[in-house]
Design a protein around this motif. Structure first.
Motif, PDB file in Angstrom:
ATOM      1  N   PHE A 279      13.186   4.293  27.050  1.00  0.00           N
ATOM      2  CA  PHE A 279      11.534   3.913  26.493  1.00  0.00           C
ATOM      3  C   PHE A 279      11.690   3.409  24.431  1.00  0.00           C
ATOM      4  O   PHE A 279      10.666   2.031  24.979  1.00  0.00           O
ATOM      5  N   LEU A 280      12.662   3.464  24.259  1.00  0.00           N
ATOM      6  CA  LEU A 280      12.833   3.254  22.803  1.00  0.00           C
ATOM      7  C   LEU A 280      13.228   1.642  23.273  1.00  0.00           C
ATOM      8  O   LEU A 280      12.316   0.671  22.031  1.00  0.00           O
ATOM      9  N   ILE A 281      13.989   1.294  23.518  1.00  0.00           N
ATOM     10  CA  ILE A 281      14.008  -0.220  24.190  1.00  0.00           C
ATOM     11  C   ILE A 281      13.244  -1.081  24.571  1.00  0.00           C
ATOM     12  O   ILE A 281      12.080  -2.027  24.156  1.00  0.00           O
ATOM     13  N   PHE A 282      12.095  -0.237  25.798  1.00  0.00           N
ATOM     14  CA  PHE A 282      10.921  -1.410  25.972  1.00  0.00           C
ATOM     15  C   PHE A 282      10.041  -1.376  25.358  1.00  0.00           C
ATOM     16  O   PHE A 282       9.409  -2.639  25.718  1.00  0.00           O
ATOM     17  N   PHE A 283       9.679  -0.197  24.846  1.00  0.00           N
ATOM     18  CA  PHE A 283       8.622  -0.405  23.674  1.00  0.00           C
ATOM     19  C   PHE A 283       8.910  -1.306  22.555  1.00  0.00           C
ATOM     20  O   PHE A 283       7.750  -1.521  22.287  1.00  0.00           O
ATOM     21  N   GLY A 284       9.866  -1.443  22.092  1.00  0.00           N
ATOM     22  CA  GLY A 284      10.248  -2.580  21.425  1.00  0.00           C
ATOM     23  C   GLY A 284      10.323  -4.014  21.668  1.00  0.00           C
ATOM     24  O   GLY A 284       9.669  -4.916  20.856  1.00  0.00           O
ATOM     25  N   VAL A 285      10.446  -4.384  22.695  1.00  0.00           N
ATOM     26  CA  VAL A 285      10.474  -5.059  23.459  1.00  0.00           C
ATOM     27  C   VAL A 285       8.404  -5.669  24.003  1.00  0.00           C
ATOM     28  O   VAL A 285       8.019  -6.486  23.349  1.00  0.00           O
ATOM     29  N   LEU A 286       8.089  -4.552  24.209  1.00  0.00           N
ATOM     30  CA  LEU A 286       6.950  -5.020  24.439  1.00  0.00           C
ATOM     31  C   LEU A 286       5.687  -4.969  22.872  1.00  0.00           C
ATOM     32  O   LEU A 286       4.914  -6.243  23.266  1.00  0.00           O
TER      33      LEU A 286
ATOM     34  N   CYS B  30       2.633  -8.169  19.419  1.00  0.00           N
ATOM     35  CA  CYS B  30       2.857  -8.608  17.924  1.00  0.00           C
ATOM     36  C   CYS B  30       3.072 -10.655  18.039  1.00  0.00           C
ATOM     37  O   CYS B  30       2.183 -11.390  17.575  1.00  0.00           O
ATOM     38  N   TYR B  31       3.980 -11.778  18.813  1.00  0.00           N
ATOM     39  CA  TYR B  31       4.513 -12.414  18.193  1.00  0.00           C
ATOM     40  C   TYR B  31       3.013 -13.267  19.912  1.00  0.00           C
ATOM     41  O   TYR B  31       2.242 -14.552  18.722  1.00  0.00           O
ATOM     42  N   GLY B  32       2.872 -12.543  20.449  1.00  0.00           N
ATOM     43  CA  GLY B  32       1.162 -13.277  21.310  1.00  0.00           C
ATOM     44  C   GLY B  32      -0.064 -12.838  20.433  1.00  0.00           C
ATOM     45  O   GLY B  32       0.033 -14.209  20.537  1.00  0.00           O
ATOM     46  N   LEU B  33       0.066 -12.385  19.165  1.00  0.00           N
ATOM     47  CA  LEU B  33      -0.620 -12.272  18.708  1.00  0.00           C
ATOM     48  C   LEU B  33      -1.674 -13.820  17.599  1.00  0.00           C
ATOM     49  O   LEU B  33      -1.469 -14.247  17.512  1.00  0.00           O
ATOM     50  N   LEU B  34       0.486 -13.920  17.322  1.00  0.00           N
ATOM     51  CA  LEU B  34       0.419 -13.982  15.849  1.00  0.00           C
ATOM     52  C   LEU B  34       0.560 -16.098  17.331  1.00  0.00           C
ATOM     53  O   LEU B  34      -0.448 -17.080  17.103  1.00  0.00           O
ATOM     54  N   PHE B  35       0.855 -16.032  18.504  1.00  0.00           N
ATOM     55  CA  PHE B  35       0.238 -17.138  18.734  1.00  0.00           C
ATOM     56  C   PHE B  35      -1.234 -17.827  18.952  1.00  0.00           C
ATOM     57  O   PHE B  35      -1.522 -18.860  18.880  1.00  0.00           O
ATOM     58  N   ALA B  36      -1.537 -17.027  19.260  1.00  0.00           N
ATOM     59  CA  ALA B  36      -3.198 -17.144  19.648  1.00  0.00           C
ATOM     60  C   ALA B  36      -3.841 -17.372  18.432  1.00  0.00           C
ATOM     61  O   ALA B  36      -4.565 -17.689  18.142  1.00  0.00           O
ATOM     62  N   PHE B  37      -3.387 -16.478  17.017  1.00  0.00           N
ATOM     63  CA  PHE B  37      -3.840 -16.956  15.665  1.00  0.00           C
ATOM     64  C   PHE B  37      -3.876 -18.584  15.218  1.00  0.00           C
ATOM     65  O   PHE B  37      -4.767 -19.701  15.267  1.00  0.00           O
ATOM     66  N   ARG B  38      -2.918 -18.769  15.824  1.00  0.00           N
ATOM     67  CA  ARG B  38      -1.893 -20.414  15.474  1.00  0.00           C
ATOM     68  C   ARG B  38      -2.595 -21.467  15.985  1.00  0.00           C
ATOM     69  O   ARG B  38      -3.327 -22.279  16.154  1.00  0.00           O
TER      70      ARG B  38
ATOM     71  N   PHE C 273      10.909 -10.879   8.265  1.00  0.00           N
ATOM     72  CA  PHE C 273      11.959 -11.701   8.655  1.00  0.00           C
ATOM     73  C   PHE C 273      11.415 -12.142   9.385  1.00  0.00           C
ATOM     74  O   PHE C 273      11.196 -13.748  10.175  1.00  0.00           O
ATOM     75  N   ALA C 274      10.583 -11.471  10.908  1.00  0.00           N
ATOM     76  CA  ALA C 274      10.247 -12.015  11.548  1.00  0.00           C
ATOM     77  C   ALA C 274       8.358 -12.332  11.610  1.00  0.00           C
ATOM     78  O   ALA C 274       7.912 -12.843  12.817  1.00  0.00           O
ATOM     79  N   MET C 275       8.116 -11.925  11.008  1.00  0.00           N
ATOM     80  CA  MET C 275       6.343 -12.287  10.788  1.00  0.00           C
ATOM     81  C   MET C 275       5.815 -13.147   9.986  1.00  0.00           C
ATOM     82  O   MET C 275       6.263 -12.577   8.339  1.00  0.00           O
ATOM     83  N   PRO C 276       5.556 -14.237   9.423  1.00  0.00           N
ATOM     84  CA  PRO C 276       5.084 -15.068   8.410  1.00  0.00           C
ATOM     85  C   PRO C 276       4.117 -14.646   7.698  1.00  0.00           C
ATOM     86  O   PRO C 276       2.926 -14.127   8.180  1.00  0.00           O
ATOM     87  N   ASP C 277       3.694 -14.411   6.324  1.00  0.00           N
ATOM     88  CA  ASP C 277       2.310 -14.503   5.733  1.00  0.00           C
ATOM     89  C   ASP C 277       1.399 -15.189   5.519  1.00  0.00           C
ATOM     90  O   ASP C 277      -0.032 -15.800   5.570  1.00  0.00           O
ATOM     91  N   GLU C 278       2.032 -16.842   5.822  1.00  0.00           N
ATOM     92  CA  GLU C 278       0.851 -18.104   6.022  1.00  0.00           C
ATOM     93  C   GLU C 278       1.452 -18.489   7.772  1.00  0.00           C
ATOM     94  O   GLU C 278       2.315 -19.362   7.968  1.00  0.00           O
ATOM     95  N   ILE C 279       0.132 -19.522   8.291  1.00  0.00           N
ATOM     96  CA  ILE C 279      -0.043 -19.965   9.628  1.00  0.00           C
ATOM     97  C   ILE C 279      -0.654 -21.605   8.964  1.00  0.00           C
ATOM     98  O   ILE C 279      -1.240 -20.925   8.086  1.00  0.00           O
ATOM     99  N   VAL C 280      -0.383 -22.335   9.770  1.00  0.00           N
ATOM    100  CA  VAL C 280      -0.695 -23.604   9.195  1.00  0.00           C
ATOM    101  C   VAL C 280      -0.936 -24.661  10.206  1.00  0.00           C
ATOM    102  O   VAL C 280      -0.654 -24.704  11.508  1.00  0.00           O
ATOM    103  N   GLY C 281      -2.684 -24.859  10.765  1.00  0.00           N
ATOM    104  CA  GLY C 281      -2.635 -25.925  11.720  1.00  0.00           C
ATOM    105  C   GLY C 281      -3.633 -27.403  11.039  1.00  0.00           C
ATOM    106  O   GLY C 281      -4.236 -26.915  10.207  1.00  0.00           O
ATOM    107  N   GLN C 282      -2.604 -28.672  11.111  1.00  0.00           N
ATOM    108  CA  GLN C 282      -2.912 -29.584  10.887  1.00  0.00           C
ATOM    109  C   GLN C 282      -3.074 -30.678  12.158  1.00  0.00           C
ATOM    110  O   GLN C 282      -2.995 -30.079  13.567  1.00  0.00           O
ATOM    111  N   ALA C 283      -3.946 -31.008  11.867  1.00  0.00           N
ATOM    112  CA  ALA C 283      -4.492 -32.113  12.540  1.00  0.00           C
ATOM    113  C   ALA C 283      -5.590 -33.604  12.175  1.00  0.00           C
ATOM    114  O   ALA C 283      -5.511 -33.501  10.885  1.00  0.00           O
TER     115      ALA C 283
END
Length: 157
Positions: free
Chosen positions: A25-32, A37-45, A138-148
């Motif tokens: 469960f600990l391994i499964f929960f960590g992966v989930l 978290c990264y899904g939320l980060l990519f959605a915001f990005r 080290f795994a979560m940035p404090d700033e994200i940038v979008g540029q076009a």
């Protein structure tokens, strides 16, 4: 011949499944947790990138001056990221750059290739760590940038 398990053997094995479940469960929960978290980060990005692209496209609409195009691009980009929560500090910037040499804020744009200009829209969101679930720094940035960027037509004033 194998002897059937005795009652003492069964008693010693009691709880083994619970320990195995706890470890798995600990391994499964960590992966989930990492996936979420990264899904939320990519959605915001991606939302930030889409807002920057909307701002760059807004610069193509007719405006009487180059400054009016910059203001319109910045306004549209800021409106496009209004869905971000208040805890996130966001800023939008629109600049006009020359295509040749990438010299920004040049007032003279023209139809010749050397005089062509592009609108560069940059959106920056800071304080993302306050919004996203906690992960190691080290795994979560404090700033994200979008540029076009969008090439302006040769009739740009």
């Amino acid at each position: 011949m194998r002897t059937p398990p005795t009652r003492a053997t069964a008693r010693r094995q009691r709880g083994a499944y619970a320990i195995e479940f706890a470890l798995v469960f600990l391994i499964f929960f960590g992966v989930l947790y990492g996936i979420i978290c990264y899904g939320l980060l990519f959605a915001f990005r991606m939302g930030m990138q889409n807002a920057a692209e909307e701002g760059a496209r807004a610069a193509l609409r007719y405006q009487p001056t180059l400054q009016a195009r910059q203001d319109r691009a910045r306004t549209v980009a800021e409106q496009s990221v209004s869905w971000l929560p208040v805890t996130v500090t966001r800023s939008a910037q629109a600049t006009v750059c020359r295509v040749a040499g990438n010299v920004c804020n040049t007032p003279a744009c023209g139809p010749e290739w050397d005089a062509r200009c592009q609108m560069v829209v940059t959106i920056t969101a800071t304080n993302m760590r306050g919004l996203l679930p906690p992960l190691p720094d080290f795994a979560m940035p404090d700033e994200i940038v979008g540029q076009a960027s969008m090439l302006l037509d040769g009739r740009a004033p």
